[in-house]
Design an enzyme around this catalytic site. Structure first.
Site, PDB file in Angstrom:
ATOM      1  CD  GLU A   6       7.949  85.253   6.640  1.00  0.00           C
ATOM      2  OE1 GLU A   6       8.457  84.484   7.482  1.00  0.00           O
ATOM      3  OE2 GLU A   6       8.607  86.019   5.910  1.00  0.00           O
ATOM      4  CG  HIS A  53      10.712  86.513   9.407  1.00  0.00           C
ATOM      5  ND1 HIS A  53      10.698  85.186   9.006  1.00  0.00           N
ATOM      6  CD2 HIS A  53      11.710  86.624  10.329  1.00  0.00           C
ATOM      7  CE1 HIS A  53      11.640  84.524   9.665  1.00  0.00           C
ATOM      8  NE2 HIS A  53      12.265  85.372  10.471  1.00  0.00           N
ATOM      9  CE  LYS A  69     -30.931  64.239  14.824  1.00  0.00           C
ATOM     10  NZ  LYS A  69     -30.235  62.962  14.475  1.00  0.00           N
ATOM     11  CG  ASP A 125      -8.490  70.780  25.809  1.00  0.00           C
ATOM     12  OD1 ASP A 125      -8.848  69.605  25.630  1.00  0.00           O
ATOM     13  OD2 ASP A 125      -8.103  71.527  24.881  1.00  0.00           O
ATOM     14  CB  THR A 175     -22.358  69.332  17.549  1.00  0.00           C
ATOM     15  OG1 THR A 175     -21.393  69.429  16.501  1.00  0.00           O
ATOM     16  CG2 THR A 175     -22.932  70.716  17.820  1.00  0.00           C
ATOM     17  CD  GLN A 176     -27.414  65.991  20.045  1.00  0.00           C
ATOM     18  OE1 GLN A 176     -27.918  65.522  21.055  1.00  0.00           O
ATOM     19  NE2 GLN A 176     -27.647  65.490  18.833  1.00  0.00           N
ATOM     20  CB  CYS A 224      15.149  84.564   8.494  1.00  0.00           C
ATOM     21  SG  CYS A 224      15.716  84.763  10.203  1.00  0.00           S
ATOM     22  CG  ASP A 261      -5.332  80.888  15.139  1.00  0.00           C
ATOM     23  OD1 ASP A 261      -5.414  80.507  13.958  1.00  0.00           O
ATOM     24  OD2 ASP A 261      -5.661  80.182  16.100  1.00  0.00           O
ATOM     25  N   GLY A 293      -9.450  80.288  14.397  1.00  0.00           N
ATOM     26  CA  GLY A 293      -8.772  81.528  14.027  1.00  0.00           C
ATOM     27  C   GLY A 293      -9.281  82.084  12.713  1.00  0.00           C
ATOM     28  CB  SER A 323      -6.736  71.378  13.752  1.00  0.00           C
ATOM     29  OG  SER A 323      -5.536  71.320  14.485  1.00  0.00           O
TER      30      SER A 323
END
Length: 540
Positions: free
Chosen positions: A509, A507, A223, A147, A191-192, A381, A71, A18, A14
């Site tokens: 949207e 839909h 760094k 993962d 991050t490293q 809907c 996404d 995207g 999260s």
């Protein structure tokens, strides 16, 4: 040759891969380049169509009927990339393809393995998007590095530069630099470690986009660059946006990401054209008005369950220089507490889609309140189906009227199963899906809003307005203002005597953009804004 950008994520999920991928695509499009976008999801579901909104958020539907990851909504809102069934692949689809080939004997007696057969299938899905009319394919890999389920996808994208040339590929990795309040410092070690995992797989990121709560400072940037083996200018700081997600592209421009990509991939790009977008951001940051819209839904706890609806309301607000304040109301709570306490003071009421009986009576009660109090109402809907049920009970006097989705034995099935759904047994990918035409009635609110006689919108449903009740509804004052071309399916209903009451089976949207708000959302917010101004004038 078509270039490829691969977007991966690390540290936590999260992070907004995207949004970042869509923003990068938009910047490159606005430099005159032709973009295609794609999402690879490692889960084993064939598509998200059967997944709970609580786990996965909304299911985003494309014109061709594909049920895809949310996404892809960002991709369409930010870019002009044409999305289709090839724009979203899951592990379930990949393995299904491989197994189908094995059953047909296409592997000529070989032992079928993850490498090379699964990875070859993944590569084929990516490379299929390339072509003479595409300058760049941007492929986002779902999940997080580390993962187990992501490993075949990472191996596949590792191999692609060996086939198309490293000069034609760029790896962009999105990570997090957390701020520890107790220590009063930011930590780059996650991050490293994330980049270290990628490098163990054989992928060296070319660009790092680093999410953070506050500016990192030069020391942390240096760094990260040194320990992650990335040049300093390719470490792009992405500080959390406080006003709108539509600020993300501007932040990337300010850090020179578009120019960096152009240089690294040797692209023949034009000047960046962002004037209209920057003008949009001014309106977002400095609204002239506020309007409150109640969204009465079944999945309110999970913000992403109605992601496109919330974005579409924002788009409509942008067009009116207005901030839309969304009041999220759980339908079950409304059924228990009543509408007077939860809906008092709102300027408009929107009831979105969903499945299952839970919360239905709360939605119906919200619609009754909107109808009787003459509050602008917009149903989508299931929201349209609940509006039909409410009208049947409250105006036609059909006691116990219901949808057969919730009550097979109801005496008044005003909503019933689509005829071609009665023999369907599989749940996945079997609804009425994708773009369908709709003919609008002249002199209706719908025709005024669209300013067209025929439209096409995206659908995702199994149930419909029961045509046996059509005459009763029309005589009682509910107009069927949008129908399928053959006149059999009711797609839009409205109440002409109401200030603004419109409900749609589709839909809308899924077709709204920040610079091109959907006409129904735009008109709905305008009606709510007019109600707000009237209320302020009379002091209510």
């Amino acid at each position: 040759m078509t270039k490829h950008i691969f977007v991966t994520g690390g540290v936590v999920s999260s992070l907004g891969k995207g949004l970042t991928a869509a923003s990068v695509a938009m910047l490159l499009e606005r430099r005159g380049l032709r973009i295609k976008m794609q999402k690879l999801d490692p889960y084993l579901n064939v598509d998200p169509g059967t997944m709970s909104p609580y786990q996965h958020g909304e299911v985003y539907v494309l014109d061709d009927g594909s049920e895809t990851d949310l996404d892809l909504g960002h991709y369409e809102r930010f870019t002009n990339s044409v999305l289709d069934r090839g724009s979203n692949y899951t592990s379930g689809q990949i393995y299904q393809r491989v197994i189908d080939k094995e059953r047909r004997g296409e592997y000529l007696g070989k032992t079928v393995q993850v490498i090379p057969h699964v990875t070859n299938e993944i590569k084929a899905c990516v490379l299929r998007e390339a072509g003479p009319d595409v300058d760049i394919v941007i492929t986002e890999l779902g999940g997080t590095v580390g993962d187990i389920e992501s490993l075949p996808f990472l191996e596949a994208i590792r191999q692609i530069p060996l086939e198309v040339g490293k000069e034609n590929c760029l790896f962009m990795h999105l990570t997090l630099v957390p701020y520890l309040r107790a220590a009063r410092e930011m930590k780059t070690k996650p991050t490293q470690h994330s980049v270290g995992q990628l490098r163990e797989i054989g992928i060296q990121p070319d660009v790092l986009v680093v999410r953070c709560e506050r500016p990192m400072g030069q020391e942390n940037l240096e760094k990260i660059a040194m320990f992650c083996n990335v040049e300093k200018r390719a470490v792009i700081e992405e500080v959390d946006k406080t006003v709108s997600i539509y600020e993300v592209p501007q932040g990337l421009v300010e850090h020179g990401l578009d120019q960096l990509i152009v240089e690294k991939l040797g692209l023949n790009a034009g000047h960046l054209e962002m004037d209209d977008w920057f003008e949009l951001l001014k309106r977002i940051r400095n609204p002239d008005h506020e309007v409150t819209i109640a969204v009465v839904g079944k999945y309110i706890e999970h913000r992403d369950a109605y992601k496109s609806i919330y974005e579409s309301l924002d788009h409509a607000g942008f067009s009116h220089a207005s901030k839309v304040i969304v009041k999220r109301i759980e339908a079950e709570d409304l059924a228990e507490q009543g509408p007077d306490s939860l809906l008092a003071g709102v300027d408009g009421i929107l009831v979105p889609g969903g499945f299952g009986m839970r919360g239905i009576e709360g939605k119906i009660e919200a619609i009754r309140y909107a109808r009787q109090c003459e509050i602008p109402f917009f149903g989508i809907c299931l929201g349209m189906q609940c509006a039909v049920v409410e009208f049947a009970r409250g105006v036609l006097g059909l006691e116990g009227a219901q949808s057969t989705e919730f009550a097979d034995s109801t005496d008044h099935p005003v909503i019933c199963l689509l005829e071609d759904q009665k023999t369907v047994t599989n749940k996945g990918g079997t609804m009425r899906l994708g773009e369908q035409p709709c003919v609008l009635s002249k002199d209706s609110l719908a025709a005024k809003v669209y300013d067209e006689e025929e439209i096409s919108e995206r659908h995702r449903h199994r149930y419909e307005f029961n045509p046996e009740y059509k005459k009763q509804f029309i005589e009682a004052g509910m107009q069927i203002s949008g129908s399928s071309p053959n006149g059999m399916l009711a797609e839009i209903v409205e109440i002409p005597e109401h200030p603004w009451f419109l409900a749609v089976q589709f839909h809308p949207e899924f077709k709204s953009k920040p610079l091109e708000p959907h006409p129904v959302f735009r008109d709905f917010v305008e009606a709510a804004l007019q109600r707000h101004k009237t209320r302020m004038q009379v002091g209510v």
